[in-house]
Design a protein around this motif. Structure first.
Motif, PDB file in Angstrom:
ATOM      1  N   PRO A 152       0.817  -1.217   0.000  1.00  0.00           N
ATOM      2  CA  PRO A 152       0.000   0.000   0.000  1.00  0.00           C
ATOM      3  C   PRO A 152       0.859   1.279   0.000  1.00  0.00           C
ATOM      4  O   PRO A 152       1.013   1.950   1.022  1.00  0.00           O
ATOM      5  CB  PRO A 152      -0.813  -0.128   1.289  1.00  0.00           C
ATOM      6  CG  PRO A 152       0.080  -0.903   2.212  1.00  0.00           C
ATOM      7  CD  PRO A 152       0.853  -1.853   1.341  1.00  0.00           C
ATOM      8  N   THR A 153       1.402   1.604  -1.145  1.00  0.00           N
ATOM      9  CA  THR A 153       2.235   2.796  -1.235  1.00  0.00           C
ATOM     10  C   THR A 153       1.378   4.052  -1.141  1.00  0.00           C
ATOM     11  O   THR A 153       0.177   4.025  -1.451  1.00  0.00           O
ATOM     12  CB  THR A 153       3.002   2.815  -2.563  1.00  0.00           C
ATOM     13  OG1 THR A 153       2.055   2.965  -3.639  1.00  0.00           O
ATOM     14  CG2 THR A 153       3.799   1.536  -2.777  1.00  0.00           C
ATOM     15  N   PRO A 154       1.965   5.184  -0.747  1.00  0.00           N
ATOM     16  CA  PRO A 154       1.199   6.433  -0.721  1.00  0.00           C
ATOM     17  C   PRO A 154       0.571   6.770  -2.062  1.00  0.00           C
ATOM     18  O   PRO A 154      -0.564   7.263  -2.114  1.00  0.00           O
ATOM     19  CB  PRO A 154       2.246   7.470  -0.308  1.00  0.00           C
ATOM     20  CG  PRO A 154       3.241   6.686   0.494  1.00  0.00           C
ATOM     21  CD  PRO A 154       3.310   5.345  -0.166  1.00  0.00           C
ATOM     22  N   ARG A 155       1.274   6.483  -3.145  1.00  0.00           N
ATOM     23  CA  ARG A 155       0.717   6.783  -4.473  1.00  0.00           C
ATOM     24  C   ARG A 155      -0.553   5.970  -4.727  1.00  0.00           C
ATOM     25  O   ARG A 155      -1.552   6.494  -5.225  1.00  0.00           O
ATOM     26  CB  ARG A 155       1.758   6.471  -5.550  1.00  0.00           C
ATOM     27  CG  ARG A 155       1.225   6.645  -6.973  1.00  0.00           C
ATOM     28  CD  ARG A 155       2.177   6.070  -7.983  1.00  0.00           C
ATOM     29  NE  ARG A 155       1.590   6.009  -9.321  1.00  0.00           N
ATOM     30  CZ  ARG A 155       2.077   5.280 -10.314  1.00  0.00           C
ATOM     31  NH1 ARG A 155       3.159   4.548 -10.135  1.00  0.00           N
ATOM     32  NH2 ARG A 155       1.475   5.265 -11.490  1.00  0.00           N
ATOM     33  N   ILE A 156      -0.513   4.685  -4.373  1.00  0.00           N
ATOM     34  CA  ILE A 156      -1.694   3.852  -4.596  1.00  0.00           C
ATOM     35  C   ILE A 156      -2.853   4.327  -3.725  1.00  0.00           C
ATOM     36  O   ILE A 156      -3.988   4.474  -4.197  1.00  0.00           O
ATOM     37  CB  ILE A 156      -1.359   2.378  -4.305  1.00  0.00           C
ATOM     38  CG1 ILE A 156      -0.400   1.835  -5.369  1.00  0.00           C
ATOM     39  CG2 ILE A 156      -2.635   1.533  -4.274  1.00  0.00           C
ATOM     40  CD1 ILE A 156       0.150   0.453  -5.060  1.00  0.00           C
ATOM     41  N   LEU A 157      -2.564   4.595  -2.462  1.00  0.00           N
ATOM     42  CA  LEU A 157      -3.628   4.974  -1.532  1.00  0.00           C
ATOM     43  C   LEU A 157      -4.223   6.339  -1.864  1.00  0.00           C
ATOM     44  O   LEU A 157      -5.437   6.537  -1.781  1.00  0.00           O
ATOM     45  CB  LEU A 157      -3.100   4.970  -0.101  1.00  0.00           C
ATOM     46  CG  LEU A 157      -2.662   3.604   0.450  1.00  0.00           C
ATOM     47  CD1 LEU A 157      -2.136   3.762   1.866  1.00  0.00           C
ATOM     48  CD2 LEU A 157      -3.792   2.592   0.423  1.00  0.00           C
TER      49      LEU A 157
END
Length: 511
Positions: A152-157
């Motif tokens: 769950p990377t910041p970009r995905i979230l």
């Protein structure tokens, strides 16, 4: 009014619903319909794939198809909200064609399957695009998609989840608290809950304590206890109970709705029940194997126990299965899913991956059981044996999955909804089904065994209707639907209660 199909002479199962009368977008009147949850003496009129009318003696023309149910139960088409098809970790499992075909033949008209992120994947949009293309044109039933998150990377979230929710109608994510390749730390779980709460998405949690399991496996292997049965020893109920309680605590901190998937034990169900009595938006799911099978099935010669390996594992005593039945009857469990995650037994890369140079090693056995086609008949068997009511059946197998996962036109027999129906055999002499013992050759999946072999059935879906089309006719030619009949369904946010804006103290989750 002219109809394409009229379904007559049945007992229609309709759960209590809230009706609103609107005028110029204003609510003029709101009232509850109970109707004893079943209706007799009414026809279901269907036009262009939609239920357009429920009433007495609906008129027909020469072009209207009439389906007489001989007084049988008519339930909504099943909604199986936990299905694994054509994933990278089940190379010998069912494809979209074979899995959805078996769903239709078992009365299920809608499934929700999983796009799976691997740990190294930095973006999930390409995964969704690829998996969606794999399903397109290959499904016999309607379908939606969940997302499994392992990175769950910041970009995905922050950037990609909003796209999935808005453009793809993917409004649920699944995460794991166990498995080396998939487990998340508590902080990662909290980060996901922050994002899903903001977007109105549902978080699904596989709850088992990984470190407990890892320690037990290590010591069992040192002792040479590696047969399939020890899979159940390695994953005791306390591992599920601890992780279930921890997931509930994390969700309460974040005021985020969660679903605990494939709950197998009495103590885990009790944790869920206690959370629900405090009005937390905590939901529970269970599966057929936890109603009908015990850990004894993991024993047997010739590695046969591998056929029953799933996680959480089958439990030891009837006390556990009885508790799961009670959890359905008392409302603890919101949904009842197959968790169809099948691997073949007699082929390379299937269940016998757990045989290393002829020696069993249970931790290498692919987890999961076949169950798409048998899900509804196994639950209906509980209705016939007075374990649950027909209303319980519809609630957990049809209506609640549609509500929880944002499928407002599915799961209920109401005017305006998709005409998805499952017609059973009547209990009277006319049209009664002859009972049978199940053998795998009767089923329509592409798996070389069923864990439910030998179970006796007194009823089975007689007809399955998908958007007004009869796609399964058991007494006729059998499967009448075609690959490609199924459509992708974009989902809305959950229709069940979500965040309450109650918090554990003055701290608030990020917005």
């Amino acid at each position: 009014m002219e109809f394409d199909l009229i379904v007559r002479n049945g007992i229609i199962v309709i759960l209590s619903i809230l009706m609103r009368i609107l005028y110029s977008h204003r609510v003029l009147m709101e009232f509850q319909i109970n109707a004893s949850d079943t209706i007799e003496g009414q026809d279901i009129g269907i036009k262009d794939g939609i239920i357009t009318c429920i009433g007495q003696s609906l008129p027909s023309t020469s072009s209207t198809q009439i389906l007489d149910t001989n007084g049988a139960y008519i339930t909504p088409g099943g909604v199986d909200s936990h299905v694994h098809l054509e994933q990278w970790n089940t190379p010998t499992g069912d494809t979209w064609e074979t899995g959805s075909r078996s769903a239709i033949c078992g009365g299920t008209t809608t499934i929700v399957a999983f796009v799976s992120q691997a740990r190294q994947d930095e973006s999930v949009i390409p995964l969704v695009e690829e998996y969606s293309a794999r399903a397109a044109g290959n499904s016999y039933c309607d379908y939606g998609l969940h997302l499994i998150m392992t990175n769950p990377t910041p970009r995905i979230l922050q950037d990609e989840l909003p796209v999935l929710a808005k453009e793809w109608g993917i409004t649920s994510v699944k995460l794991y608290m166990t498995y080396d390749l998939m487990k998340l730390r508590d902080r990662e779980i909290l980060d996901i809950m922050t994002a899903t709460r903001r977007l109105g998405m549902t978080t699904m949690v596989h709850a088992e304590n990984h470190d407990m399991i890892d320690l037990i496996i290590e010591t069992l292997e040192e002792q040479g206890k590696t047969e399939p049965y020890y899979h159940a020893v390695a994953r005791p109920t306390i591992a599920e109970a601890e992780a279930t309680h921890r997931a509930i605590c994390l969700a309460e901190l974040m005021d985020a709705p969660i679903l605990l998937v494939h709950v197998s034990s009495k103590v885990a169900a009790e944790h869920i029940r206690r959370a629900q009595t405090r009005l937390l938006p905590i939901y529970g799911e269970t599966c057929p194997q936890y109603l009908w099978l015990l850990a004894e099935r993991l024993k047997g010669a010739n590695f046969e126990g591998a056929k029953a390996v799933c996680s959480p594992p089958l439990r030891e005593t009837p006390e556990e299965t009885d508790a799961i039945w009670r959890g359905i009857a008392n409302g603890t469990f919101t949904t009842f899913s197959s968790d169809h995650a099948a691997s073949k037994f007699h082929v390379p890369n299937g269940k016998k991956l757990g045989l290393i140079d002829g020696k069993p090693l249970f931790r290498k056995i692919p987890n999961g059981l076949p169950g798409l086609e048998t899900r509804l008949p196994l639950l209906f068997k509980g209705v016939l044996e007075n374990r649950i009511s027909i209303q319980d059946f519809v609630r957990v197998a049809c209506s609640n999955p549609a509500k929880l996962y944002g499928l407002p036109r599915k799961g209920a027999i109401l005017p305006g909804n998709d005409a998805d129906l499952c017609v059973w055999y009547p209990s009277g002499d006319e049209g009664r089904m002859k009972g049978f013992e199940l053998v795998n050759e009767m089923l329509h999946h592409d798996i070389d065994y069923t864990p439910y072999e030998g179970i006796e059935f007194a009823n089975w879906p007689r007809y399955t209707i998908l958007r007004g089309k009869v796609v399964w006719d058991r007494d006729g030619v059998g499967l009448t639907g075609k690959m490609g009949d199924g459509r992708y369904t974009k989902r809305t946010a959950s229709l069940l209660p979500g965040p309450r804006n109650f918090f554990v103290n003055e701290w608030r989750p990020p917005t």
